[in-house]
Design a protein around this motif. Structure first.
Motif, PDB file in Angstrom:
ATOM      1  N   HIS A   1      42.056  -4.360  40.896  1.00  0.00           N
ATOM      2  CA  HIS A   1      42.224  -5.095  39.638  1.00  0.00           C
ATOM      3  C   HIS A   1      41.764  -4.320  38.413  1.00  0.00           C
ATOM      4  O   HIS A   1      42.234  -4.575  37.318  1.00  0.00           O
ATOM      5  CB  HIS A   1      41.479  -6.430  39.696  1.00  0.00           C
TER       6      HIS A   1
ATOM      7  N   ASN B   1      56.656  -5.149  38.250  1.00  0.00           N
ATOM      8  CA  ASN B   1      55.705  -6.219  38.501  1.00  0.00           C
ATOM      9  C   ASN B   1      54.404  -5.944  37.743  1.00  0.00           C
ATOM     10  O   ASN B   1      53.712  -4.996  38.035  1.00  0.00           O
ATOM     11  CB  ASN B   1      55.452  -6.280  40.012  1.00  0.00           C
ATOM     12  N   HIS B   2      54.081  -6.773  36.753  1.00  0.00           N
ATOM     13  CA  HIS B   2      52.853  -6.547  35.993  1.00  0.00           C
ATOM     14  C   HIS B   2      52.391  -7.822  35.316  1.00  0.00           C
ATOM     15  O   HIS B   2      53.194  -8.655  34.923  1.00  0.00           O
ATOM     16  CB  HIS B   2      53.071  -5.479  34.928  1.00  0.00           C
ATOM     17  N   ARG B   3      51.073  -7.970  35.177  1.00  0.00           N
ATOM     18  CA  ARG B   3      50.517  -9.142  34.498  1.00  0.00           C
ATOM     19  C   ARG B   3      49.723  -8.764  33.261  1.00  0.00           C
ATOM     20  O   ARG B   3      49.436  -9.595  32.421  1.00  0.00           O
ATOM     21  CB  ARG B   3      49.566  -9.905  35.431  1.00  0.00           C
ATOM     22  N   ASN B   4      49.349  -7.483  33.154  1.00  0.00           N
ATOM     23  CA  ASN B   4      48.514  -7.027  32.031  1.00  0.00           C
ATOM     24  C   ASN B   4      48.796  -5.554  31.793  1.00  0.00           C
ATOM     25  O   ASN B   4      49.452  -4.907  32.600  1.00  0.00           O
ATOM     26  CB  ASN B   4      47.042  -7.266  32.359  1.00  0.00           C
TER      27      ASN B   4
ATOM     28  N   ASN C   1      57.798  -2.415  43.139  1.00  0.00           N
ATOM     29  CA  ASN C   1      57.375  -3.815  43.164  1.00  0.00           C
ATOM     30  C   ASN C   1      56.896  -4.230  44.553  1.00  0.00           C
ATOM     31  O   ASN C   1      55.935  -4.972  44.688  1.00  0.00           O
ATOM     32  CB  ASN C   1      58.522  -4.715  42.713  1.00  0.00           C
TER      33      ASN C   1
ATOM     34  N   PHE D   1      48.082  -4.810  43.856  1.00  0.00           N
ATOM     35  CA  PHE D   1      47.391  -5.545  42.790  1.00  0.00           C
ATOM     36  C   PHE D   1      46.547  -6.692  43.316  1.00  0.00           C
ATOM     37  O   PHE D   1      45.793  -7.310  42.573  1.00  0.00           O
ATOM     38  CB  PHE D   1      48.402  -6.053  41.751  1.00  0.00           C
ATOM     39  N   GLU D   2      46.682  -7.002  44.611  1.00  0.00           N
ATOM     40  CA  GLU D   2      45.760  -7.970  45.205  1.00  0.00           C
ATOM     41  C   GLU D   2      44.438  -7.295  45.535  1.00  0.00           C
ATOM     42  O   GLU D   2      43.379  -7.921  45.532  1.00  0.00           O
ATOM     43  CB  GLU D   2      46.365  -8.566  46.482  1.00  0.00           C
TER      44      GLU D   2
ATOM     45  N   ASP E   1      47.810  -3.107  34.824  1.00  0.00           N
ATOM     46  CA  ASP E   1      48.730  -3.147  35.959  1.00  0.00           C
ATOM     47  C   ASP E   1      50.074  -2.517  35.603  1.00  0.00           C
ATOM     48  O   ASP E   1      50.680  -1.820  36.420  1.00  0.00           O
ATOM     49  CB  ASP E   1      48.954  -4.599  36.420  1.00  0.00           C
ATOM     50  N   LEU E   2      50.532  -2.743  34.381  1.00  0.00           N
ATOM     51  CA  LEU E   2      51.797  -2.139  33.961  1.00  0.00           C
ATOM     52  C   LEU E   2      51.697  -0.620  33.967  1.00  0.00           C
ATOM     53  O   LEU E   2      52.590   0.069  34.465  1.00  0.00           O
ATOM     54  CB  LEU E   2      52.183  -2.618  32.555  1.00  0.00           C
TER      55      LEU E   2
END
Length: 213
Positions: A60, A26-29, A49, A56-57, A32-33
């Motif tokens: 950041h 689970n990653h957006r950038n 995950n 991650f909430e 986070d990865l």
DNA sequence: AACTCGGGGCA
DNA sequence: TGCCCAGAGTT
């Protein structure tokens, strides 16, 4: 040992078995990865995950991780194995990002490997998935599958496995091959039950022929 | 090269 | 219960 034609056949067959193989973390950038991959050591991606959804909430940026106590961060990742060391490493890692890289994730393997909790495997995954650089990260799956099939030698070290794979596979296929070999190892050529009796690669697999004898 | 960390998932 | 998991750091 497999020749080039056999390796080509093996990779194509595995690609057909797992056409949608990609990083499951689970990653957006990139940041986070990086955190997710550090957490994933010796632990299933599904569990990572589950934890990172909430993590991650709350966190950041590197600042978010260093502005809480070690105990609080440890609590937040408690359900993952090795969580004490991983929390320490993540805080160290974030301090390095803030001090040496302006809070950004470095884009070279050399810089990534200097970070706490980041080894060769993690660095390879980050440059490959986050920055699109060709790389083959050798984890337990890739190592086991490569040795069973005969792409490399049984006695090869992790580094030797990586070098052999890079030598025998075209560079533009490194990243895709990496994920495909992981899926193949995770869902089919498992460490305990390799499913040799239903394996399409039985004809060329060194270990498979030995096992079914 | 071998050892240690480690809770969760699964048989 | 016992074994394994998208590894890294230390000795």
């Amino acid at each position: 040992m497999l020749n080039k034609t056999q390796i080509r056949y093996a990779l194509d067959t595995i690609a057909e078995m797992f056409p949608n193989a990609e990083c499951e973390l689970n990653h957006r950038n990139p940041f986070d990865l990086l955190i997710a991959v550090v957490l994933s050591a010796q632990c299933t991606d599904a569990l990572v995950n589950k934890v990172t959804v909430k993590l991650f909430e709350k966190y950041h940026t590197p600042n978010d991780y260093v502005n809480v106590t070690l105990e609080e961060l440890q609590q937040d990742i408690r359900s993952i194995g090795l969580y004490r060391n991983k929390a320490k490493n993540i805080q160290k890692l974030c301090m390095s990002l803030l001090n040496d890289y302006n809070g950004e994730v470095p884009q070279t393997k050399e810089d990534l490997e200097k970070l706490a909790g980041v080894g060769r495997k993690t660095a390879n995954v980050v440059v490959s998935v986050a920055f699109g650089e060709p790389a083959i990260a050798v984890d337990t799956h890739v190592e086991r599958v490569s040795k069973r099939l005969g792409i490399c030698r049984w006695k090869d070290s992790v580094l030797e496995v990586e070098n052999t794979l890079m030598k025998k596979i075209p560079k533009e296929e490194w990243s895709d091959t990496h994920h495909r070999l992981i899926f193949f190892g995770r869902y089919h050529c498992k460490s305990k039950n390799p499913n040799c009796e239903v394996c399409p690669l039985l004809d060329i697999c060194r270990e498979g022929k030995k096992r079914l004898k």
